[in-house]
Design a protein around this motif. Structure first.
Motif, mmCIF file in Angstrom:
data_model
loop_
_atom_site.group_PDB
_atom_site.id
_atom_site.type_symbol
_atom_site.label_atom_id
_atom_site.label_comp_id
_atom_site.label_asym_id
_atom_site.label_seq_id
_atom_site.Cartn_x
_atom_site.Cartn_y
_atom_site.Cartn_z
ATOM 1 N N ALA A 63 38.586 40.568 36.897
ATOM 2 C CA ALA A 63 38.433 39.193 37.383
ATOM 3 C C ALA A 63 37.686 39.203 38.709
ATOM 4 C CB ALA A 63 39.799 38.523 37.541
ATOM 5 N N GLY A 68 34.083 39.825 38.120
ATOM 6 C CA GLY A 68 33.428 38.587 37.715
ATOM 7 C C GLY A 68 33.143 37.668 38.894
ATOM 8 N N SER A 99 30.070 35.515 37.723
ATOM 9 C CA SER A 99 30.146 35.168 36.305
ATOM 10 C C SER A 99 31.334 35.880 35.656
ATOM 11 C CB SER A 99 28.850 35.572 35.592
ATOM 12 O OG SER A 99 28.998 35.424 34.195
ATOM 13 N N SER A 100 32.335 35.086 35.254
ATOM 14 C CA SER A 100 33.463 35.700 34.549
ATOM 15 C C SER A 100 33.014 36.249 33.201
ATOM 16 C CB SER A 100 34.614 34.703 34.381
ATOM 17 O OG SER A 100 34.202 33.553 33.688
ATOM 18 N N THR A 127 33.551 40.016 31.819
ATOM 19 C CA THR A 127 34.081 40.287 30.486
ATOM 20 C C THR A 127 33.178 41.254 29.730
ATOM 21 O OG1 THR A 127 35.062 38.076 30.415
ATOM 22 C CG2 THR A 127 34.795 39.201 28.309
ATOM 23 N N GLY A 143 38.165 36.877 28.372
ATOM 24 C CA GLY A 143 37.273 36.028 29.156
ATOM 25 C C GLY A 143 38.040 34.958 29.926
ATOM 26 N N LEU A 144 39.041 34.360 29.269
ATOM 27 C CA LEU A 144 39.871 33.375 29.965
ATOM 28 C C LEU A 144 40.682 34.005 31.083
ATOM 29 C CD1 LEU A 144 41.138 30.986 27.145
ATOM 30 C CD2 LEU A 144 39.567 30.469 29.013
ATOM 31 N N TYR A 200 39.798 36.507 32.977
ATOM 32 C CA TYR A 200 38.900 36.741 34.113
ATOM 33 C C TYR A 200 38.451 35.439 34.756
ATOM 34 C CZ TYR A 200 38.772 41.366 31.969
ATOM 35 O OH TYR A 200 39.106 42.574 31.422
ATOM 36 N N PHE A 201 38.409 34.370 33.994
ATOM 37 C CA PHE A 201 38.069 33.059 34.534
ATOM 38 C C PHE A 201 39.243 32.467 35.324
ATOM 39 C CE2 PHE A 201 38.106 28.413 33.998
ATOM 40 C CZ PHE A 201 36.918 28.088 34.647
ATOM 41 N N ARG A 250 41.504 31.656 39.962
ATOM 42 C CA ARG A 250 41.894 30.272 40.209
ATOM 43 C C ARG A 250 43.408 30.085 40.299
ATOM 44 N NH1 ARG A 250 37.288 30.918 37.868
ATOM 45 N NH2 ARG A 250 35.570 29.451 38.130
#
Length: 146
Positions: free
Chosen positions: A23, A26, A31-32, A36, A83-84, A86-87, A91
């Motif tokens: 994460a 990213g 860019s996450s 990924t 991917g989620l 790392y996004f 946050r």
């Protein structure tokens, strides 16, 4: 059983650490999705090496063709889920993200086990398992309470 439980705990710890590392990768790469892709590229290289070293008997073409189509979709789900991760980790924080992610995994695992999906052993939901799920949900509230 203790050895398997220890390995499972180690796997969970490894996922938490790798998710945090990737994460941040990213974030630094802005860019996450790129984080990924890097994670999966490295995973692919390690997997190919492990196959070359450890696998002695490869499946035949007939065996490969006999695999149901939906069993080839695991990679799609991995890319989506990872991917989620790392996004969301930058946050939400790794603790909150992992607590919600593990809850999602366990809830789906309980339902999957109950119905014996994918030809895996069925383990019906019992009162005790239901109480465990309720305790898990209560834990999520307590972990994320602010």
């Amino acid at each position: 059983m203790l050895a398997l439980a220890t390995l499972a705990l180690m796997a969970g710890a490894a996922i938490a650490v790798q998710a945090s590392i990737n994460a941040q990768l990213g974030v630094l790469l802005h860019s996450s999705l790129l984080g990924t892709a890097v994670a999966f590229a490295v995973s692919c290289l390690v997997s190919v090496f492990a196959i070359a070293v450890a696998v002695r008997h490869y499946p035949t073409l007939a065996t490969i063709q006999s695999v149901p189509w939906y069993l080839w979709c695991g990679g799609l789900l991995s890319a989506f889920g990872v991917g989620l991760f790392y996004f969301l980790i930058p946050r939400m924080g790794v603790g909150s993200m992992m607590s919600f992610a593990l809850t999602g995994q366990i809830l789906v695992a309980v339902v999957s086990s109950h119905f014996g999906w994918f030809d895996l052993p069925a383990k019906p939901v019992s009162l005790l398992r239901g109480l465990g799920v309720a305790a898990l949900l209560a834990g999520i509230v307590l972990i994320n309470w602010e």
